[in-house]
Design a protein around this motif. Structure first.
Motif, PDB file in Angstrom:
ATOM      1  N   CYS A  39      -3.608 -18.394  -0.497  1.00  0.00           N
ATOM      2  CA  CYS A  39      -5.007 -18.709  -0.780  1.00  0.00           C
ATOM      3  C   CYS A  39      -5.984 -17.803  -0.035  1.00  0.00           C
ATOM      4  O   CYS A  39      -7.116 -17.619  -0.485  1.00  0.00           O
ATOM      5  CB  CYS A  39      -5.296 -20.176  -0.466  1.00  0.00           C
ATOM      6  SG  CYS A  39      -6.903 -20.719  -1.064  1.00  0.00           S
ATOM      7  N   TRP A  42      -7.904 -15.362  -2.143  1.00  0.00           N
ATOM      8  CA  TRP A  42      -8.714 -15.927  -3.219  1.00  0.00           C
ATOM      9  C   TRP A  42      -9.712 -14.897  -3.770  1.00  0.00           C
ATOM     10  O   TRP A  42      -9.855 -14.740  -4.976  1.00  0.00           O
ATOM     11  CB  TRP A  42      -9.440 -17.165  -2.687  1.00  0.00           C
ATOM     12  CG  TRP A  42     -10.336 -17.866  -3.643  1.00  0.00           C
ATOM     13  CD1 TRP A  42     -11.678 -17.656  -3.807  1.00  0.00           C
ATOM     14  CD2 TRP A  42      -9.986 -18.904  -4.565  1.00  0.00           C
ATOM     15  NE1 TRP A  42     -12.181 -18.508  -4.767  1.00  0.00           N
ATOM     16  CE2 TRP A  42     -11.155 -19.286  -5.241  1.00  0.00           C
ATOM     17  CE3 TRP A  42      -8.795 -19.555  -4.871  1.00  0.00           C
ATOM     18  CZ2 TRP A  42     -11.183 -20.283  -6.215  1.00  0.00           C
ATOM     19  CZ3 TRP A  42      -8.811 -20.555  -5.837  1.00  0.00           C
ATOM     20  CH2 TRP A  42      -9.984 -20.908  -6.495  1.00  0.00           C
ATOM     21  N   ALA A  68      -6.180 -23.076  -6.366  1.00  0.00           N
ATOM     22  CA  ALA A  68      -7.344 -23.960  -6.344  1.00  0.00           C
ATOM     23  C   ALA A  68      -7.077 -25.197  -5.496  1.00  0.00           C
ATOM     24  O   ALA A  68      -7.973 -25.679  -4.798  1.00  0.00           O
ATOM     25  CB  ALA A  68      -7.733 -24.347  -7.772  1.00  0.00           C
ATOM     26  N   VAL A  76     -13.762 -23.768  -5.736  1.00  0.00           N
ATOM     27  CA  VAL A  76     -13.463 -23.911  -7.163  1.00  0.00           C
ATOM     28  C   VAL A  76     -14.771 -24.004  -7.949  1.00  0.00           C
ATOM     29  O   VAL A  76     -14.933 -23.322  -8.975  1.00  0.00           O
ATOM     30  CB  VAL A  76     -12.560 -25.134  -7.425  1.00  0.00           C
ATOM     31  CG1 VAL A  76     -12.427 -25.406  -8.907  1.00  0.00           C
ATOM     32  CG2 VAL A  76     -11.195 -24.912  -6.797  1.00  0.00           C
ATOM     33  N   PHE A 105      -6.621 -25.449 -12.611  1.00  0.00           N
ATOM     34  CA  PHE A 105      -7.751 -24.931 -11.828  1.00  0.00           C
ATOM     35  C   PHE A 105      -8.746 -26.059 -11.521  1.00  0.00           C
ATOM     36  O   PHE A 105      -9.158 -26.250 -10.385  1.00  0.00           O
ATOM     37  CB  PHE A 105      -8.438 -23.802 -12.608  1.00  0.00           C
ATOM     38  CG  PHE A 105      -9.605 -23.190 -11.904  1.00  0.00           C
ATOM     39  CD1 PHE A 105      -9.422 -22.263 -10.893  1.00  0.00           C
ATOM     40  CD2 PHE A 105     -10.901 -23.522 -12.260  1.00  0.00           C
ATOM     41  CE1 PHE A 105     -10.501 -21.688 -10.247  1.00  0.00           C
ATOM     42  CE2 PHE A 105     -11.990 -22.956 -11.625  1.00  0.00           C
ATOM     43  CZ  PHE A 105     -11.793 -22.035 -10.609  1.00  0.00           C
TER      44      PHE A 105
END
Length: 163
Positions: A39, A42, A68, A76, A105
């Motif tokens: 993550c 991202w 997510a 998100v 998501f």
């Protein structure tokens, strides 16, 4: 996986070797399901949404959806409109991947369900051939049903929340 190993896999996602990029995608997807270690990239996955190459955009969509759950509702929600833009990506294959991954998501931020559902309902598929549009229509119909659920545990991912 160590940070350096993950970084090396992320770099492959945008390389010219599609076999290596796909293998990296599979590795990162599996790691994303197991931990939050991926993550931290991202922003790199978000940047991939703007790439001119369809497969790179698709890889970005997949990894944003997988991560997510670790990113949290704020990230998100910030990414939502950029992600939703790919419901009608210039390439139908990318649009399919977007629609298929949208429930995953959105699961990290149930507050974005109404906007995601609206985007699906308003999707203009006229840019695609009839055969591609006919492939997208049932996915969109399925996605709108998934995104109409408003409880804390999304109906489209029940197995992830069972004890």
């Amino acid at each position: 996986m160590e940070h350096e190993q993950i970084a090396a896999q992320v770099k492959k996602l945008t390389g010219k070797n599609n076999d290596a990029a796909y293998a990296a995608l599979c590795t990162l997807e599996a790691e994303s399901e197991a931990s939050a270690a991926v993550c931290v990239f991202w922003d790199a996955f978000a940047a991939m949404l703007d790439d001119k190459r369809t497969y790179v955009r698709m890889r970005g969509m997949v990894l944003l959806a997988c991560n997510a759950q670790w990113a949290g509702p704020e990230q998100v929600m910030e990414m939502l409109e950029r992600y939703l833009a790919h419901i009608t990506d210039e390439k139908a294959a990318a649009a399919r991947w977007c629609v298929q991954r949208l429930p995953q998501f959105a699961a990290a931020c149930p507050g974005c369900f109404p906007r995601a559902r609206q985007a699906l309902l308003c999707a203009d598929l006229s840019r695609y051939s009839e055969s591609m549009a006919s492939l997208l229509e049932p996915l969109i119909a399925g996605g709108t049903g998934s995104l109409s659920h408003t409880e804390d545990i999304p109906a489209f991912l029940p197995d992830r929340f069972e004890a």
